[in-house]
Write an enzyme that holds these catalytic residues in place. Structure first.
Site, PDB file in Angstrom:
ATOM      1  N   ASP A 114       1.051  -1.009   0.182  1.00  0.00           N
ATOM      2  CA  ASP A 114      -0.048  -0.066   0.021  1.00  0.00           C
ATOM      3  C   ASP A 114       0.912   1.221   0.013  1.00  0.00           C
ATOM      4  O   ASP A 114       1.703   1.614   0.925  1.00  0.00           O
ATOM      5  CB  ASP A 114      -1.039   0.022   1.268  1.00  0.00           C
ATOM      6  N   THR A 119       1.045  -8.709 -13.535  1.00  0.00           N
ATOM      7  CA  THR A 119      -0.150  -8.983 -13.234  1.00  0.00           C
ATOM      8  C   THR A 119      -1.367  -8.251 -13.901  1.00  0.00           C
ATOM      9  O   THR A 119      -0.987  -7.212 -14.779  1.00  0.00           O
ATOM     10  CB  THR A 119      -0.795  -8.656 -11.629  1.00  0.00           C
ATOM     11  N   LYS A 120      -2.550  -8.530 -13.992  1.00  0.00           N
ATOM     12  CA  LYS A 120      -3.729  -7.843 -14.708  1.00  0.00           C
ATOM     13  C   LYS A 120      -3.736  -6.232 -14.267  1.00  0.00           C
ATOM     14  O   LYS A 120      -3.782  -5.470 -15.228  1.00  0.00           O
ATOM     15  CB  LYS A 120      -5.131  -8.566 -14.413  1.00  0.00           C
ATOM     16  N   PHE A 121      -3.480  -6.061 -12.957  1.00  0.00           N
ATOM     17  CA  PHE A 121      -3.514  -4.818 -12.464  1.00  0.00           C
ATOM     18  C   PHE A 121      -2.462  -4.023 -12.976  1.00  0.00           C
ATOM     19  O   PHE A 121      -2.469  -2.908 -13.585  1.00  0.00           O
ATOM     20  CB  PHE A 121      -3.256  -4.806 -10.872  1.00  0.00           C
ATOM     21  N   GLU A 122      -1.076  -4.660 -13.121  1.00  0.00           N
ATOM     22  CA  GLU A 122      -0.106  -3.953 -13.431  1.00  0.00           C
ATOM     23  C   GLU A 122      -0.052  -3.842 -15.289  1.00  0.00           C
ATOM     24  O   GLU A 122       0.400  -2.618 -15.484  1.00  0.00           O
ATOM     25  CB  GLU A 122       1.348  -4.870 -13.268  1.00  0.00           C
TER      26      GLU A 122
END
Length: 249
Positions: free
Chosen positions: A153, A228-231
């Protein structure tokens, strides 16, 4: 260390041990922030079916890795694995290594247990507990071959920067638990946090940067860390990602 006391699915506590609501929690630096989320039926089934084998109980006693994994092998600590996508990918790439993974978010733990079951991964164990307390009380000095902290975070607001996980006290603890030659790999998509990570790790006497100054001290993304998908979504939007890799001297 492995909880095999019941065939029933572990019932995650409303407030994980060591979390802010637990009266035993007095730590100023934590490896997590409490999040809400619903455990799916598939995740709950994974808790029931494979949780007893792959979930470890927090004991506060020094861990015997060979006993936990039933073999002698290099051991890598991961702090905060989210939904476990990268963890499962790396563990599948490196079956010769043990992965000790800390996460307090129950749906994330359930998701990784589901991946373990689906991919027949035998080299992962999970501690659903604050990683800071795990490091302090369960990990022997100079016992780890590596540690991963991916996308912690960032606490974007300046007034909240003090809540960031990667600060000098934690890095000193981690460095002391790495074997000589062991590595610490951090990754973030928030440039100010990347700069802080680089500064904190550079200031730790037990650690040495693996990257040269040509790229500002940041490392190329190691092949083992997947996108990752987020990245991928962030990269398409023009967001950067910074990897920082240091080794224990």
């Amino acid at each position: 260390m492995i909880d095999t006391s019941s065939s029933n699915p572990p019932i995650p506590p409303a407030v994980p041990e060591g979390a802010p609501g637990d009266p035993s929690h007095h730590r100023t630096i934590r490896s997590f922030v409490r999040r809400t989320g619903r455990t799916t039926l598939g995740q709950a089934k994974a808790f029931a079916d494979v949780g007893p084998k792959f979930l470890l109980s927090y004991s506060g006693q020094a861990m015997d890795y060979a006993a936990v994994y039933q073999r002698s092998a290099p051991t890598i600590l991961e702090i905060g694995f989210g939904m476990g996508e990268a963890t499962a990918h790396i563990a599948a790439l490196m079956p010769e290594k043990n992965f000790l993974c800390c996460e307090v978010h129950t749906p994330g733990v359930g998701a990784l247990l589901k991946r373990i079951d689906e991919q027949a991964l035998g080299n992962i164990r999970i501690l659903q507990h604050d990683a800071v307390e795990v490091i302090d009380n369960m990990l022997p000095l100079a016992s780890l071959d590596g540690a991963h902290i991916f996308f912690p975070d960032p606490w974007h607001k300046k007034k909240h920067n003090k809540r960031r996980l990667i600060q000098a006290p934690l890095i000193a603890k981690l460095a002391a638990r790495l074997k000589p030659g062991g590595y610490l790999h951090c990754a973030t998509d928030w440039q100010p946090y990347a700069e802080q990570i680089l500064e904190v790790l550079s200031a730790e006497a037990l650690l040495q940067n693996t990257a040269d100054t040509a790229n500002g001290g940041y490392a190329p993304k190691p092949d083992y860390r997947p996108l990752t998908k987020f990245e991928n979504r962030g990269i398409k939007l023009g967001h950067g990602v910074w990897d920082v890799v240091f080794t224990r001297v």
